[in-house]
Scaffold this motif. Structure first.
Motif, PDB file in Angstrom:
ATOM      1  N   GLU A 166       0.663  -1.208  -0.012  1.00 55.71           N
ATOM      2  CA  GLU A 166       0.045   0.146   0.024  1.00 55.71           C
ATOM      3  C   GLU A 166       0.829   1.332  -0.035  1.00 55.71           C
ATOM      4  O   GLU A 166       2.054   1.296   0.516  1.00 55.71           O
ATOM      5  CB  GLU A 166      -0.908  -0.011   1.205  1.00 55.71           C
ATOM      6  N   ILE A 167       0.365   2.235  -0.733  1.00 57.79           N
ATOM      7  CA  ILE A 167       0.998   3.796  -0.600  1.00 57.79           C
ATOM      8  C   ILE A 167       0.227   4.659   0.055  1.00 57.79           C
ATOM      9  O   ILE A 167      -0.910   5.006  -0.245  1.00 57.79           O
ATOM     10  CB  ILE A 167       1.331   4.082  -2.121  1.00 57.79           C
ATOM     11  N   LEU A 168       0.689   4.895   1.374  1.00 60.30           N
ATOM     12  CA  LEU A 168      -0.164   5.949   2.028  1.00 60.30           C
ATOM     13  C   LEU A 168       0.379   7.173   2.548  1.00 60.30           C
ATOM     14  O   LEU A 168       1.645   7.358   2.136  1.00 60.30           O
ATOM     15  CB  LEU A 168      -0.315   5.346   3.544  1.00 60.30           C
ATOM     16  N   GLY A 169      -0.355   8.218   2.787  1.00 58.23           N
ATOM     17  CA  GLY A 169       0.532   9.524   3.109  1.00 58.23           C
ATOM     18  C   GLY A 169      -0.372  10.735   3.434  1.00 58.23           C
ATOM     19  O   GLY A 169      -1.562  10.382   3.819  1.00 58.23           O
ATOM     20  N   GLY A 170       0.266  11.771   3.732  1.00 52.38           N
ATOM     21  CA  GLY A 170      -0.519  12.816   4.292  1.00 52.38           C
ATOM     22  C   GLY A 170       0.240  14.209   3.740  1.00 52.38           C
ATOM     23  O   GLY A 170       1.551  14.204   3.292  1.00 52.38           O
ATOM     24  N   TYR A 171      -0.867  15.119   3.724  1.00 54.09           N
ATOM     25  CA  TYR A 171      -0.224  16.538   3.456  1.00 54.09           C
ATOM     26  C   TYR A 171      -0.276  17.453   4.532  1.00 54.09           C
ATOM     27  O   TYR A 171      -1.550  17.458   5.131  1.00 54.09           O
ATOM     28  CB  TYR A 171      -0.981  16.926   2.092  1.00 54.09           C
ATOM     29  N   ASN A 172       0.615  18.197   4.980  1.00 56.24           N
ATOM     30  CA  ASN A 172       0.737  19.136   5.857  1.00 56.24           C
ATOM     31  C   ASN A 172       1.185  20.436   5.380  1.00 56.24           C
ATOM     32  O   ASN A 172       2.268  20.912   4.875  1.00 56.24           O
ATOM     33  CB  ASN A 172       1.724  18.850   6.850  1.00 56.24           C
ATOM     34  N   PRO A 173       0.231  21.461   5.262  1.00 57.45           N
ATOM     35  CA  PRO A 173       0.422  22.737   4.816  1.00 57.45           C
ATOM     36  C   PRO A 173       1.149  23.801   5.634  1.00 57.45           C
ATOM     37  O   PRO A 173       1.793  24.773   5.372  1.00 57.45           O
ATOM     38  CB  PRO A 173      -1.193  23.377   4.570  1.00 57.45           C
ATOM     39  N   LEU A 174       1.312  23.225   7.008  1.00 57.99           N
ATOM     40  CA  LEU A 174       1.967  24.144   7.833  1.00 57.99           C
ATOM     41  C   LEU A 174       3.323  23.739   8.257  1.00 57.99           C
ATOM     42  O   LEU A 174       3.841  22.481   7.714  1.00 57.99           O
ATOM     43  CB  LEU A 174       1.316  24.062   9.258  1.00 57.99           C
ATOM     44  N   GLU A 175       4.110  24.595   8.825  1.00 53.44           N
ATOM     45  CA  GLU A 175       5.598  24.171   9.249  1.00 53.44           C
ATOM     46  C   GLU A 175       5.514  23.136  10.278  1.00 53.44           C
ATOM     47  O   GLU A 175       4.938  22.950  11.396  1.00 53.44           O
ATOM     48  CB  GLU A 175       6.261  25.374   9.554  1.00 53.44           C
ATOM     49  N   TRP A 176       6.569  22.246  10.098  1.00 53.21           N
ATOM     50  CA  TRP A 176       7.004  21.076  11.183  1.00 53.21           C
ATOM     51  C   TRP A 176       7.905  21.848  11.997  1.00 53.21           C
ATOM     52  O   TRP A 176       8.670  22.724  11.866  1.00 53.21           O
ATOM     53  CB  TRP A 176       7.669  20.041  10.698  1.00 53.21           C
ATOM     54  N   GLU A 177       7.943  21.738  13.422  1.00 58.31           N
ATOM     55  CA  GLU A 177       8.694  21.982  14.479  1.00 58.31           C
ATOM     56  C   GLU A 177       9.582  20.819  15.162  1.00 58.31           C
ATOM     57  O   GLU A 177       8.883  19.922  15.558  1.00 58.31           O
ATOM     58  CB  GLU A 177       7.837  22.576  15.641  1.00 58.31           C
ATOM     59  N   ASN A 178      10.863  21.145  15.078  1.00 60.02           N
ATOM     60  CA  ASN A 178      11.828  20.271  15.561  1.00 60.02           C
ATOM     61  C   ASN A 178      11.824  20.075  17.056  1.00 60.02           C
ATOM     62  O   ASN A 178      12.268  19.199  17.779  1.00 60.02           O
ATOM     63  CB  ASN A 178      13.165  20.599  15.078  1.00 60.02           C
ATOM     64  N   SER A 179      11.382  21.274  17.759  1.00 64.90           N
ATOM     65  CA  SER A 179      11.863  21.256  19.305  1.00 64.90           C
ATOM     66  C   SER A 179      10.474  21.574  20.211  1.00 64.90           C
ATOM     67  O   SER A 179      10.688  21.530  21.393  1.00 64.90           O
ATOM     68  CB  SER A 179      12.607  22.915  19.553  1.00 64.90           C
ATOM     69  N   ASN A 180       9.246  21.838  19.247  1.00 71.19           N
ATOM     70  CA  ASN A 180       8.095  22.010  20.270  1.00 71.19           C
ATOM     71  C   ASN A 180       7.069  20.867  19.871  1.00 71.19           C
ATOM     72  O   ASN A 180       6.892  20.545  18.784  1.00 71.19           O
ATOM     73  CB  ASN A 180       7.475  23.257  19.866  1.00 71.19           C
ATOM     74  N   ASP A 181       6.447  20.053  20.837  1.00 72.33           N
ATOM     75  CA  ASP A 181       5.149  19.304  20.741  1.00 72.33           C
ATOM     76  C   ASP A 181       4.143  20.085  20.756  1.00 72.33           C
ATOM     77  O   ASP A 181       3.882  21.301  21.485  1.00 72.33           O
ATOM     78  CB  ASP A 181       5.373  18.424  21.968  1.00 72.33           C
ATOM     79  N   GLN A 182       3.426  19.960  19.377  1.00 70.32           N
ATOM     80  CA  GLN A 182       1.986  20.836  19.449  1.00 70.32           C
ATOM     81  C   GLN A 182       1.247  20.239  18.582  1.00 70.32           C
ATOM     82  O   GLN A 182       1.366  19.245  17.816  1.00 70.32           O
ATOM     83  CB  GLN A 182       2.443  22.048  18.801  1.00 70.32           C
ATOM     84  N   ASP A 183      -0.139  20.590  18.755  1.00 71.17           N
ATOM     85  CA  ASP A 183      -1.377  20.063  18.121  1.00 71.17           C
ATOM     86  C   ASP A 183      -1.577  21.119  16.982  1.00 71.17           C
ATOM     87  O   ASP A 183      -1.909  22.583  17.568  1.00 71.17           O
ATOM     88  CB  ASP A 183      -2.490  19.889  18.751  1.00 71.17           C
ATOM     89  N   ILE A 184      -1.646  21.079  15.646  1.00 74.95           N
ATOM     90  CA  ILE A 184      -1.792  22.004  14.876  1.00 74.95           C
ATOM     91  C   ILE A 184      -3.129  21.963  13.919  1.00 74.95           C
ATOM     92  O   ILE A 184      -3.262  20.753  13.509  1.00 74.95           O
ATOM     93  CB  ILE A 184      -0.619  22.247  13.652  1.00 74.95           C
ATOM     94  N   GLU A 185      -3.903  22.913  14.258  1.00 76.07           N
ATOM     95  CA  GLU A 185      -5.396  22.698  13.442  1.00 76.07           C
ATOM     96  C   GLU A 185      -5.307  23.483  12.266  1.00 76.07           C
ATOM     97  O   GLU A 185      -4.785  24.525  11.860  1.00 76.07           O
ATOM     98  CB  GLU A 185      -6.306  23.519  14.432  1.00 76.07           C
ATOM     99  N   THR A 186      -5.822  22.684  11.296  1.00 74.21           N
ATOM    100  CA  THR A 186      -6.029  23.275   9.786  1.00 74.21           C
ATOM    101  C   THR A 186      -6.935  22.426   8.872  1.00 74.21           C
ATOM    102  O   THR A 186      -6.953  20.967   9.038  1.00 74.21           O
ATOM    103  CB  THR A 186      -4.658  23.127   9.193  1.00 74.21           C
ATOM    104  N   ASN A 187      -7.625  23.120   8.384  1.00 70.72           N
ATOM    105  CA  ASN A 187      -8.514  22.282   7.189  1.00 70.72           C
ATOM    106  C   ASN A 187      -8.132  22.096   5.896  1.00 70.72           C
ATOM    107  O   ASN A 187      -8.784  21.839   4.855  1.00 70.72           O
ATOM    108  CB  ASN A 187      -9.838  23.119   7.108  1.00 70.72           C
TER     109      ASN A 187
END
Length: 491
Positions: free
Chosen positions: A373-394
């Motif tokens: 299977e080929i699975l994936g996801g698209y994130n329009p926002l920045e990844w953070e290397n130093s912070n744990d966070q929940d990012i909300e986006t539609n």
């Protein structure tokens, strides 16, 4: 009721091939770049029953001094013939591990050996599953599809592209080598999306290329030169829609080459130019049906640096990013810049965070170990290397892509869904719809769960866990490979 034991029959015949028991014919396969000759000991009765080509050839061949019949196949590679001979004996074929160029060579060889069933299967496979490769090698594919009359599926596929995107062939570096019957077939298309004056210019260019000794400067041409070009283009000229030219184009495009036309036709073109309402005797072909919506000029696809997805997959993903109801089939508006690859950079989640820190608009692609299977996801926002966070986006989404084992792709969008960025926990997730944890290759901790944030599961129900429970063992997976791409507007 008839009971069929095809698998047992297939296995027994495969073992017969491998054992070489009672073989009565030898087939020699050699390649130009490899001086060695591979010899296949086969059973003539089996090959003759499967192919009229072998029946005819074995009847023609006489015994040599060793009382053997030997058939030489110099135009077929060893890699291709290995697939063919196994198919002939077993009735089975697997294309998953073959490069598209090899599949195309296999198609050509299967046609030569008159394996009609296999030809149709390979044509359908290329058109349905590898259309992006056909487009990338369009001129070669189209030329061969007309040289080999049996390739109707691929020829129809090519003709459909050409009518919509004529520059696919007319601007190709291989246009001048296009066979005459292929060019005539294009000129006959009523819905060819190209102005008639441009079609005329391409036809003249093609004819000149067939006669490289013609003078470069038209002012230096003799009557004999025009006769030569007219003879070359005699099959093409009747299909030009001369009465669709503007007055200006008649003067600038046709008049310099008036000696190519029959006298009455040129006279009628002139009459229509001067007195449009006066009757003429020449056949007037209907104008081409140019769409009101102008189709974009086809742009040569940028080579996609991926070991997992095809250009066709990339077009589909780009359509999702732009929320297109009708997916892109050409002219991808985005470049996929490879940032991370597991086999190159490592499979630990921390690697993704380190390389993609402060990077936005990324696509993560995974090939699931064991299922393909080929699975994936698209994130329009920045990844953070130093912070744990929940990012909300539609704007984020998850997906599974069409493969040989999966009929259609699945897109799962969100209404205010979350992208979970937890570098300290070595986790990267799109809600609970796609969770990536730890070392993606050595640890079997990734999973997909039913998520209220993303509209539909991207794996089948047997591999998807309910949100209210701990992920089932069956839903957990590791990956063979993964890639992360930065999505950039195409320059």
């Amino acid at each position: 009721m008839t009971t069929q034991f095809y698998d047992r029959l297939s296995n027994d015949l495969t073992q017969l091939l491998e054992s070489s028991i009672n073989c009565d014919v030898s087939i020699e396969v050699s390649e130009e770049e490899v001086p060695l000759v591979n010899i296949y000991k086969v059973h003539s009765i089996i090959l003759q029953s499967r192919s009229s080509y072998f029946k005819k050839k074995f009847d023609e061949i006489t015994f040599n001094e060793n009382h053997d019949k030997v058939l030489k196949l110099p135009n077929i590679s060893v890699k291709v013939f290995n697939v063919i001979i196994k198919y002939i004996y077993s009735g089975k074929i697997s294309l998953e591990k073959l490069e598209n160029s090899v599949i195309f060579d296999l198609l050509i060889a299967s046609n030569e050996l008159e394996l009609d069933e296999l030809v149709q299967h390979l044509e359908s496979n290329l058109v349905n599953n590898n259309a992006s490769w056909l487009r990338l090698n369009f001129a070669q594919v189209y030329r061969i599809s007309y040289q080999v009359k049996n390739f109707k599926i691929i020829r129809d596929f090519c003709n459909n592209i050409i009518t919509k995107y004529p520059n696919t062939i007319f601007e190709s570096e291989n246009f001048h080598s296009l066979p005459e019957d292929a060019l005539i077939s294009i000129l006959k298309q009523d819905d060819l999306q190209l102005e008639e004056n441009k079609i005329w210019e391409y036809v003249i260019e093609w004819g000149k290329a067939k006669n490289p000794t013609l003078p470069t400067n038209l002012n230096e041409w003799t009557s004999a030169n025009f006769v030569t070009l007219k003879e070359t283009l005699k099959g093409c000229l009747p299909h030009i829609r001369y009465f669709s030219f503007s007055n200006e184009d008649v003067v600038e495009k046709i008049y310099p080459y008036q000696q190519l036309l029959e006298q009455q036709l040129f006279l009628d073109i002139t009459i229509k130019l001067i007195t449009p309402n006066k009757p003429i005797s020449s056949i007037v072909l209907s104008p081409r049906k140019i769409l009101n919506t102008i189709l974009p000029t086809r742009i040569t696809p940028i080579s996609l640096s991926s070991n997992i997805i095809t250009n066709e997959h990339a077009l589909e993903i780009s359509s999702w990013i732009d929320k297109k109801e009708i997916p892109y089939i050409e002219n991808n508006p985005y470049e996929f810049e490879l940032l991370v690859r597991g086999s190159r950079d490592g499979f630990d989640i921390k690697t993704i965070y380190n390389i993609c820190d402060k990077v936005s608009k990324t696509i993560i692609i995974l090939k699931v170990k064991g299922t393909g299977e080929i699975l994936g996801g698209y994130n329009p926002l920045e990844w953070e290397n130093s912070n744990d966070q929940d990012i909300e986006t539609n704007e984020s989404f998850v997906f599974s892509l069409k493969t040989a084992n999966m009929k259609d792709s699945i897109l799962s969008t969100s209404d205010g869904g979350f992208v979970y960025s937890y570098p300290s926990k070595l986790e990267l997730s799109f809600g609970y719809a796609l969770r990536l944890i730890g070392n993606l290759k050595t640890e079997k901790r990734c999973c997909c769960m039913k998520s209220g944030e993303y509209r539909k599961p991207i794996r089948s129900s047997e591999f998807t866990s309910p949100l209210s429970s701990i992920p089932s063992v069956k839903s957990l997976f590791s990956v063979e490979e993964y890639e992360v791409f930065k999505i950039l507007p195409r320059k």
